[in-house]
Scaffold this active site. Structure first.
Site, PDB file in Angstrom:
ATOM      1  N   SER A  60      30.402 -65.461 -67.348  1.00 25.82           N
ATOM      2  CA  SER A  60      31.628 -66.280 -66.784  1.00 25.82           C
ATOM      3  C   SER A  60      32.065 -66.307 -65.426  1.00 25.82           C
ATOM      4  O   SER A  60      32.851 -67.106 -65.174  1.00 25.82           O
ATOM      5  CB  SER A  60      32.881 -65.924 -67.867  1.00 25.82           C
ATOM      6  OG  SER A  60      33.473 -64.798 -67.411  1.00 25.82           O
ATOM      7  N   LYS A 103      38.577 -62.186 -64.228  1.00 30.59           N
ATOM      8  CA  LYS A 103      38.492 -63.674 -63.813  1.00 30.59           C
ATOM      9  C   LYS A 103      39.200 -63.781 -62.445  1.00 30.59           C
ATOM     10  O   LYS A 103      39.489 -62.752 -61.872  1.00 30.59           O
ATOM     11  CB  LYS A 103      39.516 -64.630 -64.791  1.00 30.59           C
ATOM     12  CG  LYS A 103      39.071 -64.393 -66.183  1.00 30.59           C
ATOM     13  CD  LYS A 103      37.695 -65.153 -66.528  1.00 30.59           C
ATOM     14  CE  LYS A 103      37.484 -65.215 -68.060  1.00 30.59           C
ATOM     15  NZ  LYS A 103      35.939 -65.299 -68.288  1.00 30.59           N
TER      16      LYS A 103
END
Length: 198
Positions: A60, A103
């Protein structure tokens, strides 16, 4: 060499060859045990309060961070400074705080984040956010997301596969849930992780 000198040397040699008594052996063992306990305590404190280890399970955050990468996270990064847009951070996943996620910070406290045709817009700007770190051209419309005070909006760099804040039930990460800022890759290669600058 006199007979007296010979006797003295011989008695010293004999003294050196005598087995150590129980007290000195116990003292040596105790010293080693104390040293090991101290080393473990320092390593534990360092890992708990200064540096965290992270192993990346998914793609991701490609290409900044690849699956299988092992990273160091600075737990003290936000003790004396504020998180910035573009920082790669480790945090407690808002929908399940037993999990740590990695993230990039996109939305800051008080901002409104809107995604149109895959491009990110902050507040009422007509110009999309410059995101050179994105792996592939992103798709889709999301938002607007109004970031509460003391919270952050997180997205992955590999936007088309990332399960990030767009899809969470609890969209925002509170500041006190930030574990720290990822800053160094130590496996399978060495290298610093650079935040995007805006």
């Amino acid at each position: 060499m006199s007979e007296e000198e010979l006797k003295t040397e011989t008695s010293e040699e004999v003294e050196e060859k005598k087995p150590k008594d129980k007290k000195s052996i116990l003292k040596e063992v105790r010293d080693y045990v104390l040293l090991l306990v101290l080393a473990f305590a320092i390593a534990f404190a360092f890992n708990r309060f200064v540096i965290a280890n992270a192993e990346v399970p998914s793609g991701s955050m490609e290409n900044a961070v690849m699956p299988g990468d092992r990273l160091l996270v600075n737990r003290l990064a936000y003790v004396f400074g504020d998180p910035k847009r573009g920082d790669i951070v480790m945090f407690k996943f808002p929908d399940d705080e037993t999990q740590d996620y990695l993230k990039r910070i996109i939305g800051l406290p008080g901002e409104t984040v809107t995604i149109k045709n895959g491009l990110v817009y902050i507040n009422d700007s007509d110009t999309p956010l410059s995101e050179p770190y994105i792996k592939d051209p992103p798709e889709g419309d999301y938002g607007p997301f109004e970031v509460p005070e003391d919270c952050y909006f997180m997205l992955g760099d590999n936007r088309n596969i990332s399960q990030d804040a767009r899809f969470w039930e609890n969209k925002f990460v509170k500041r006190n849930k930030l574990v720290g800022k990822a800053f160094f890759r130590y496996f399978p290669s060495f290298g610093t992780l650079k935040s995007a600058t805006y």
